[in-house]
Write an enzyme that holds these catalytic residues in place. Structure first.
Site, mmCIF file in Angstrom:
data_model
loop_
_atom_site.group_PDB
_atom_site.id
_atom_site.type_symbol
_atom_site.label_atom_id
_atom_site.label_comp_id
_atom_site.label_asym_id
_atom_site.label_seq_id
_atom_site.Cartn_x
_atom_site.Cartn_y
_atom_site.Cartn_z
ATOM 1 N N HIS A 65 0.808 -1.220 0.000
ATOM 2 C CA HIS A 65 0.000 0.000 0.000
ATOM 3 C C HIS A 65 0.840 1.269 0.000
ATOM 4 O O HIS A 65 0.303 2.370 -0.017
ATOM 5 C CB HIS A 65 -1.001 0.019 1.162
ATOM 6 C CG HIS A 65 -0.373 -0.124 2.518
ATOM 7 N ND1 HIS A 65 0.190 0.932 3.184
ATOM 8 C CD2 HIS A 65 -0.227 -1.202 3.324
ATOM 9 C CE1 HIS A 65 0.655 0.510 4.354
ATOM 10 N NE2 HIS A 65 0.413 -0.784 4.463
ATOM 11 N N THR A 200 -3.520 3.732 8.881
ATOM 12 C CA THR A 200 -3.950 2.452 8.310
ATOM 13 C C THR A 200 -4.337 1.534 9.468
ATOM 14 O O THR A 200 -3.893 1.740 10.599
ATOM 15 C CB THR A 200 -2.822 1.784 7.487
ATOM 16 O OG1 THR A 200 -1.631 1.720 8.284
ATOM 17 C CG2 THR A 200 -2.532 2.565 6.210
#
Length: 273
Positions: A65, A200
């Site tokens: 990511h 996150t």
């Protein structure tokens, strides 16, 4: 593109609370900083860095990511009204699509092309362990701006040219940091401070955030390289930022703005104050 792997049961940050309830907490990050509401705080003094002059090889990875560079724990940071001495563990970046806007934090609603976040922790063995301490993690965030000319910021060429080696997740490239990449700069200690979270999952609310007001210039081509060269699950890695979260009454503080002369172990460049 989603920052989160969840076997296609969710599509993006708006559903992260299904994975970790903390992501629905009241002290989440990133946030929009409203400059007319910030509170001056004279305790927000310059930072002091030690251990950054050694030559080292940092592991540059595509973590699925973002792009992340692991840093040696010998780099220590104190000052800035941090409650303790912290050690560096990594930095990573958030960006948009094809050089478009992609920072996580915004200032007076303004979004920037990219944001780099240096993650530092107290003397714990891991980020997961540090995240159990309400001040166990600190993040130093810097936003990027577009260079006004077509020329590139050469100090970032070394990092950007290495992206092609980590195009796919789990790829690793050893990036050397030596005196060729070390340079002295004035870090303007005009910065914002607030208490927030990881951006996150599991979104642990254990982060002391420092966001520098100065910005790093990169050309549009340099910024575009991140979304062109990095892939996840067969798709280009784009828009890997979390939207801003409500402040929910949290205060944002502002430093006194003195200058400190320091070096930093990877190329950052600032506009003049």
């Amino acid at each position: 593109y989603s920052q989160l792997q969840c076997n296609h049961t969710c599509t993006g940050p708006e559903l992260w609370g299904l994975v970790s309830q903390t992501c629905n907490g009241r002290s989440q990050s990133p946030v929009n900083i409203v400059t007319r509401k910030v509170l001056p705080d004279e305790r927000l003094t310059p930072f002091h860095f030690t251990g950054y002059k050694e030559t080292f090889y940092g592991s540059l990875i595509n973590n699925g990511h973002s792009v992340q560079l692991n840093l040696p724990s010998s780099i220590q940071i104190k000052g800035g009204n941090l409650v303790d001495e912290y050690k560096a563990i990594q930095f990573h970046l958030h960006w948009g699509k094809d050089g478009g806007l992609g920072s996580e934090h915004t200032i007076d609603g303004e979004k920037f092309p990219m944001e780099v976040q240096y993650v530092i922790i107290k003397e714990y063995d891991s980020l997961a362990e540090a995240s159990k301490d309400s001040t166990g993690v600190a993040v130093l965030g810097f936003s990027f701006r577009y260079l006004e000319s077509e020329s590139a910021n050469e100090k970032y060429d070394h990092l950007i040219s290495a992206l092609k080696y980590i195009s796919q997740p789990s790829k690793l490239y050893l990036l050397k940091n030596d005196n060729n990449l070390l340079f002295t700069l004035h870090i303007e200690t005009k910065y914002f401070r607030y208490k927030g979270s990881l951006t996150t999952p599991d979104c642990a609310e254990a982060v002391v955030w420092t966001l520098f007001e100065s910005t790093i210039p990169l050309s549009r081509n340099q910024l575009t390289a991140f979304s062109q060269l990095l892939f996840y699950d067969g798709q280009k890695m784009v828009n890997n930022y979390r939207p801003v979260q409500p402040l929910n009454g949290r205060e944002v503080y502002y430093s006194s703005g003195q200058l400190a002369l320091v070096s930093w172990p990877f190329p950052l460049q600032y506009k003049a104050p």
